[in-house]
Scaffold this motif. Structure first.
Motif, PDB file in Angstrom:
ATOM      1  N   SER A  36       3.908   9.701   8.915  1.00 33.02           N
ATOM      2  CA  SER A  36       5.242   9.250   8.517  1.00 33.02           C
ATOM      3  C   SER A  36       6.073   8.840   9.723  1.00 33.02           C
ATOM      4  N   ARG A  50       7.773   5.421  10.708  1.00 35.12           N
ATOM      5  CA  ARG A  50       9.219   5.448  10.990  1.00 35.12           C
ATOM      6  C   ARG A  50       9.552   4.712  12.282  1.00 35.12           C
ATOM      7  N   VAL A  53      10.458   4.977   4.335  1.00 36.84           N
ATOM      8  CA  VAL A  53       9.339   5.858   4.670  1.00 36.84           C
ATOM      9  C   VAL A  53       9.527   7.164   3.911  1.00 36.84           C
ATOM     10  N   MET A  81       7.661  11.314   2.727  1.00 39.81           N
ATOM     11  CA  MET A  81       6.629  12.291   2.407  1.00 39.81           C
ATOM     12  C   MET A  81       7.295  13.515   1.798  1.00 39.81           C
ATOM     13  N   VAL A 134       4.461   5.761   2.088  1.00 38.11           N
ATOM     14  CA  VAL A 134       4.507   7.190   1.768  1.00 38.11           C
ATOM     15  C   VAL A 134       3.147   7.794   2.080  1.00 38.11           C
ATOM     16  N   SER A 135       3.151   8.968   2.679  1.00 43.20           N
ATOM     17  CA  SER A 135       1.918   9.694   2.967  1.00 43.20           C
ATOM     18  C   SER A 135       1.790  10.886   2.027  1.00 43.20           C
ATOM     19  N   MET A 191      14.148  10.296   4.727  1.00 46.55           N
ATOM     20  CA  MET A 191      12.705  10.057   4.636  1.00 46.55           C
ATOM     21  C   MET A 191      11.940  11.254   4.090  1.00 46.55           C
ATOM     22  N   TRP A 192      12.587  12.406   4.001  1.00 44.20           N
ATOM     23  CA  TRP A 192      11.893  13.614   3.547  1.00 44.20           C
ATOM     24  C   TRP A 192      12.327  13.984   2.137  1.00 44.20           C
ATOM     25  N   GLY A 246       0.115   5.474  10.214  1.00 42.19           N
ATOM     26  CA  GLY A 246       1.476   5.206   9.775  1.00 42.19           C
ATOM     27  C   GLY A 246       1.972   3.879  10.311  1.00 42.19           C
TER      28      GLY A 246
END
Length: 354
Positions: free
Chosen positions: A50, A54, A62, A64, A14-15, A87-88, A282
């Motif tokens: 990210s 990915r 993954v 963020m 995670v960023s 992922m979002w 990443g």
């Protein structure tokens, strides 16, 4: 250094970096508009990081946070979903616009300024979301803010992430300056991987900022001597553009992983380096997860991630093809990252650097 396997039910990477909608203006050296236009694009260091992860990991591993304003464009939503909507983590803000920034080109120089107020993301924002307690946590900020981030991390029970820290200057400065070094030294014991670019590393250490392999290795050693990681067992990875990446580990000589596109025989492959360093980290985070904390092998993964990012303006393109068994295979810009990784390994072996 190895990400916590006991935390495997949570995301791998995670960023805390931000999502930004990038806008562009173009002028010549004298400031006269060139007439070139580019549509607003997906941007932000967290986004590039990210996607770099990915390339190696499924969307479910993954993540963020994206702060979505009332003006969030449909075409950008579609582009993000193409990488895997899982992922979002979207936070909707109906009373404000999405964070935007202007990339103003004047000749070869790029200026950058925010057009809207920023919404910074902290570890506390991850709690009670699907992104909580990731095994690798990536952040991009000044050393002072990095200390605040790590203070929050320590307040979360049973969370000991591998931390990948990308130091950048305060917005009022053009580069990291020596005055920030004491703040960096304070936070280094909490950092698993410190990864400045070569210019920032040399500037922090008051060294001449014309990077050479010798000066970069000296910088790597200097940071290690300050104590990276809780027991000094952390790593330094200095991103050095076409020279590759310099890896420093306590008790070992510095080693290098060369750039995938080195700019010599394949200069046409290097279209735009925007986001390459973020994407690199990443890939590094993903590589640490997939290789039980092996920093050198993770740097090879990072190098491949960056190679896709520099091939075009904006993010690399994800698509699927069928392999010889009829199974769907993800490719980026039409090529398999695993094939590129093997090419890079073969190259390193041939040069005796692996």
């Amino acid at each position: 250094m190895a990400p916590d396997d006991n935390n495997s039910e949570h995301r791998a990477f995670v960023s805390l970096g931000m999502f930004i909608i990038d806008e562009f203006s173009f002028a010549d050296e004298d400031g006269k508009p060139t007439g070139k236009t580019v549509a607003p694009q997906i941007g932000g260091g967290g986004t590039y990081a990210s996607i770099g992860a990915r390339i190696w990991l499924p969307p479910s591993q993954v993540g963020m946070i994206i702060d979505r304003g009332h003006d969030f464009p449909a075409h950008i939503q579609d582009a993000l979903n193409a990488y895997g909507p899982d992922m979002w983590h979207f936070r909707d803000h109906p009373n404000r616009g999405t964070t935007r920034a202007l990339n103003a080109y004047r000749g070869e120089h790029r200026g950058f300024e925010y057009l809207t107020p920023r919404l910074r993301i902290t570890p506390r924002d991850l709690m009670d979301t699907k992104l909580s307690h990731p095994r690798v946590l990536h952040f991009i900020c000044s050393p002072t803010r990095a200390a605040a981030i790590m203070s929050e991390v320590k307040q979360v029970e049973d969370w000991h992430p591998t931390t990948v820290y990308e130091p950048i200057p305060k917005r009022s400065q053009d580069r990291c300056v020596p005055e920030e070094l004491p703040a960096l030294q304070t936070v280094l014991p909490d950092i698993s991987v410190l990864s400045p670019n070569a210019e920032e590393a040399l500037s922090l250490l008051s060294m001449p900022t014309n990077p050479t392999k010798q000066s970069i290795e000296a910088a790597c050693s200097a940071f290690l001597d300050m104590g990276v990681g809780p027991t000094g067992g952390g790593a330094v990875v200095i991103r050095s553009g076409s020279m590759g990446a310099c890896i420093g580990l306590r008790g070992s000589p510095c080693t290098w992983v060369e750039a995938f596109w080195d700019g010599e025989d394949n200069a046409d492959k290097v279209v735009d380096v925007t986001g390459a360093g973020n994407s690199f980290l990443g890939g590094l985070g993903a590589g640490l997860v997939l290789n039980k904390g092996d920093v050198r092998e993770a740097t090879a993964y990072a190098t491949v991630s960056a190679s896709y990012t520099i091939e075009q303006e904006g993010l690399p393109r994800l698509s699927q093809v069928l392999d010889e068994n009829g199974q769907a295979l993800e490719v980026w810009n039409g090529e398999s990252p695993h094939r590129r990784l093997q090419v890079l390994h073969d190259r390193l072996v041939a040069k005796g650097t692996k």
